[in-house]
Every structure is written in C-alpha cells, then in structure tokens.
Design a protein around this motif. Structure first.
Motif, PDB file in Angstrom:
ATOM      1  N   SER A 157       0.874  -1.177   0.000  1.00 11.78           N
ATOM      2  CA  SER A 157       0.000   0.000   0.000  1.00 11.78           C
ATOM      3  C   SER A 157       0.908   1.223   0.000  1.00 11.78           C
ATOM      4  O   SER A 157       2.079   1.147   0.364  1.00 11.78           O
ATOM      5  N   ARG A 158       0.347   2.359  -0.396  1.00 14.09           N
ATOM      6  CA  ARG A 158       1.178   3.555  -0.599  1.00 14.09           C
ATOM      7  C   ARG A 158       0.565   4.773   0.075  1.00 14.09           C
ATOM      8  O   ARG A 158      -0.601   5.082  -0.105  1.00 14.09           O
ATOM      9  N   ARG A 159       1.375   5.420   0.888  1.00 14.77           N
ATOM     10  CA  ARG A 159       0.988   6.651   1.578  1.00 14.77           C
ATOM     11  C   ARG A 159      -0.326   6.520   2.342  1.00 14.77           C
ATOM     12  O   ARG A 159      -1.187   7.408   2.285  1.00 14.77           O
ATOM     13  N   THR A 160      -0.476   5.442   3.070  1.00 15.83           N
ATOM     14  CA  THR A 160      -1.650   5.323   3.937  1.00 15.83           C
ATOM     15  C   THR A 160      -1.540   6.276   5.117  1.00 15.83           C
ATOM     16  O   THR A 160      -2.550   6.681   5.691  1.00 15.83           O
ATOM     17  N   ASN A 161      -0.296   6.593   5.517  1.00  9.86           N
ATOM     18  CA  ASN A 161      -0.040   7.503   6.650  1.00  9.86           C
ATOM     19  C   ASN A 161      -0.725   7.026   7.930  1.00  9.86           C
ATOM     20  O   ASN A 161      -1.117   7.840   8.783  1.00  9.86           O
ATOM     21  N   TYR A 164     -10.807   8.732   4.710  1.00  9.16           N
ATOM     22  CA  TYR A 164      -9.504   9.211   4.245  1.00  9.16           C
ATOM     23  C   TYR A 164      -9.241   8.669   2.840  1.00  9.16           C
ATOM     24  O   TYR A 164      -9.238   7.460   2.610  1.00  9.16           O
ATOM     25  N   LYS A 165      -9.030   9.562   1.889  1.00 13.47           N
ATOM     26  CA  LYS A 165      -8.986   9.164   0.483  1.00 13.47           C
ATOM     27  C   LYS A 165      -7.897   8.138   0.183  1.00 13.47           C
ATOM     28  O   LYS A 165      -8.075   7.282  -0.693  1.00 13.47           O
ATOM     29  N   ARG A 166      -6.789   8.190   0.886  1.00 10.42           N
ATOM     30  CA  ARG A 166      -5.709   7.246   0.608  1.00 10.42           C
ATOM     31  C   ARG A 166      -6.037   5.846   1.129  1.00 10.42           C
ATOM     32  O   ARG A 166      -5.447   4.864   0.672  1.00 10.42           O
ATOM     33  N   ARG A 173      -8.827   3.808  -1.203  1.00  5.39           N
ATOM     34  CA  ARG A 173      -8.253   3.038  -2.313  1.00  5.39           C
ATOM     35  C   ARG A 173      -8.061   1.562  -1.950  1.00  5.39           C
ATOM     36  O   ARG A 173      -7.997   0.709  -2.834  1.00  5.39           O
ATOM     37  N   ASP A 181       3.851  -1.475   3.517  1.00  8.70           N
ATOM     38  CA  ASP A 181       3.317  -0.117   3.467  1.00  8.70           C
ATOM     39  C   ASP A 181       4.436   0.875   3.209  1.00  8.70           C
ATOM     40  O   ASP A 181       5.501   0.824   3.835  1.00  8.70           O
ATOM     41  N   SER A 223       4.958   4.719   3.527  1.00 16.18           N
ATOM     42  CA  SER A 223       4.492   6.016   3.990  1.00 16.18           C
ATOM     43  C   SER A 223       5.705   6.818   4.437  1.00 16.18           C
ATOM     44  O   SER A 223       6.628   6.271   5.064  1.00 16.18           O
TER      45      SER A 223
END
Length: 279
Positions: A32-36, A64-66, A69, A110, A112
């Motif tokens: 996953s990418r930039r879940t923060n 949260y938009k990220r 996804r 992940d 982030s």
C-alpha cells in the motif's frame, strides 16, 4: 499471512516510490502507498478499547482518500477487531491484510513517508516486521524538491533539517535493530537494481523474483515513467541520470550550506563533499 509486514521509510524525493514499485511487483507482497496510518492515526483517538474512540478512529479512516483506495470492509473490520486485542497496530494490520487478501498475496507492506519515526512502536507491535529506509544524497534530494515544486518552503535550511532528522533516525534505528532495519541508498538502487534488490529480498526473507524489475505491480508509477523530477522516462526504466544533478540546480552557497550542516551525517552514508570556492 506469510512473513512479517514490510515498511518503507524515508523522506519524499528519496526513492521511496521506486522501492515501492519494485516490492509491489513481487508475487508474494501486496504494497500500500501513503496510507499515513502511523503519522495520522496512531494514538490520535485515545484507547481503542473504548467503542466510542474506536468508532471515531475507524470513521475517520474510512473517509480518508488514501485508505478508500484499499477498499476497506467496515463490517469485517469491526467484527475482526473486536475478536482480538483492541490496539491501533492490530486495526492497521487488519486493513492491510484484507487488502493483501484481495490481491491474492500472502504478505503486506506499506510505503508512507517518515515511518522511521515510529520504528520502536512498529517493532514492538510486529516483532517480525522489516523496515527499509531509503536514503539519498541531501543535495540531490533538495535539488529534486526544488525542481519538482519550484518553491521549497523554508528553503535550504528546512530541507537540510528534514534530511538530518531522517538520517539520524536511520543511524539510530539501524543500531538498535540491526537485523530488522536496513538503510537502502537510492544511488545503489538506481545504479545496480538487480544486485540491490537481491540483497533486499534476502533481508526481508523472500526469494528474489526477476519480474520485480519490470514494476508491473505498480502500473501508474511504471507507465508514467516513474516520478522523476527531471522529466519522463521510458516505462520500467531505472536510471542514474538524477544522481549528481544538484550541481546544475543548486547554487554554490546552497551546496556549501548543506555540506557544512550535514557534514558528519553525509560522511556516515558515504556522500563526499564538493570542493567549493565561494566569492
């Protein structure tokens, strides 16, 4: 799920998206990418054993938009969360595990930014986790930021301070967790991707998969020619053309400032200072 989670740490413009694309193309790893998750949600909503706090946290995550996804299933997250220990790390892992399951892969990871700040909490929560910290020459990283966004808030001082904080965390974390934390030089990954990826696979306990270099697991990154600040590349190409570009982007005074402020840390990571003659 097979193996512990894999986290990519480091600053923006340091090659974190490149290593993400390579790992996402491994047949066993769902990235996953930039879940923060750790920067935006960890310990931000109180004790999650309180249902009110849990619902507040989950509700925010689901908006949260990220994270949207990842196609989270709220009902399943609730059921499985309350069937075990009510912690942030477990909520995060359920979300990531469900995503990996949908992709048909046994292991999750992940990417982030600034994850290096949470190494202690991550390893406490996931003893089998591995963290890969992307490191890049601070002059090239700052030059890439300037080229990408034209204006850099705070200027060279802020950019150098960000790099120093990250570099010092890298040194500290690698000393504390030598078998679980690895610093990966952007320059080595760009120059010798096959060799570097083989070493990374050994570190994370996965077999080397040649198809990783095709980056088909991250089609947006791959097909756009990566996210280089210096123009689009051919799809799937890993290039060294951004190494040393700071010489044509930064002023002598900017280069000098970075080299003086980050002298010790640059030496620790093998980045040589430029001989400069300021007027």
């Amino acid at each position: 799920m097979g193996g512990g989670p894999i986290f990519i740490a480091g600053l923006e413009r340091s090659g974190t998206s490149l290593i993400y694309a390579l790992l996402a193309s491994h047949p066993n790893i769902a990235m996953s990418r930039r879940t923060n998750l750790w920067t935006h949600f960890y310990r931000q909503y109180g004790d999650l054993s309180d249902p009110v706090n849990f619902e507040h946290c989950l509700g925010t995550m689901l908006r949260y938009k990220r994270l949207i996804r990842l196609q989270p299933d709220p009902g399943r997250l609730r059921r499985e969360f309350w069937a075990g220990e009510p912690t942030y790390a477990r909520l995060f892992s359920l979300l990531e595990e469900h995503h990996a399951e949908r992709l048909g892969k046994p292991r999750w990871g992940d990417k982030s930014l600034n994850t290096e700040r949470y190494a202690d909490a991550i390893f406490s929560s996931y003893p089998e986790a591995r963290i890969l910290h992307m490191m890049r020459d601070p002059r090239d990283r700052f030059a890439s930021s300037l080229t990408r966004w034209q204006v850099r808030r705070g200027g060279v001082g802020a950019g150098t301070a960000e790099w120093l904080f990250s570099a010092r965390r890298a040194i500290r974390n690698q000393q504390l967790y030598p078998n679980r934390y690895r610093v990966v030089a952007y320059e080595a990954l760009a120059a010798t991707p096959d060799i570097t990826i083989r070493g990374i696979c050994s570190f994370i306990g996965e077999r080397y998969a040649p198809e990783m270099l095709l980056m088909r697991g991250a089609p947006t990154f791959r097909d756009k020619g990566s996210n280089s600040s210096y123009g689009q590349r051919d799809p799937g190409v890993i290039s060294t053309d951004s190494i040393g570009r700071f010489r044509g982007v930064l002023s002598p005074r900017q280069i000098s400032f970075i080299q003086i402020a980050a002298k010790r840390e640059m030496e620790a990571f093998g980045y040589e200072a430029e001989p400069l003659h300021l007027v």
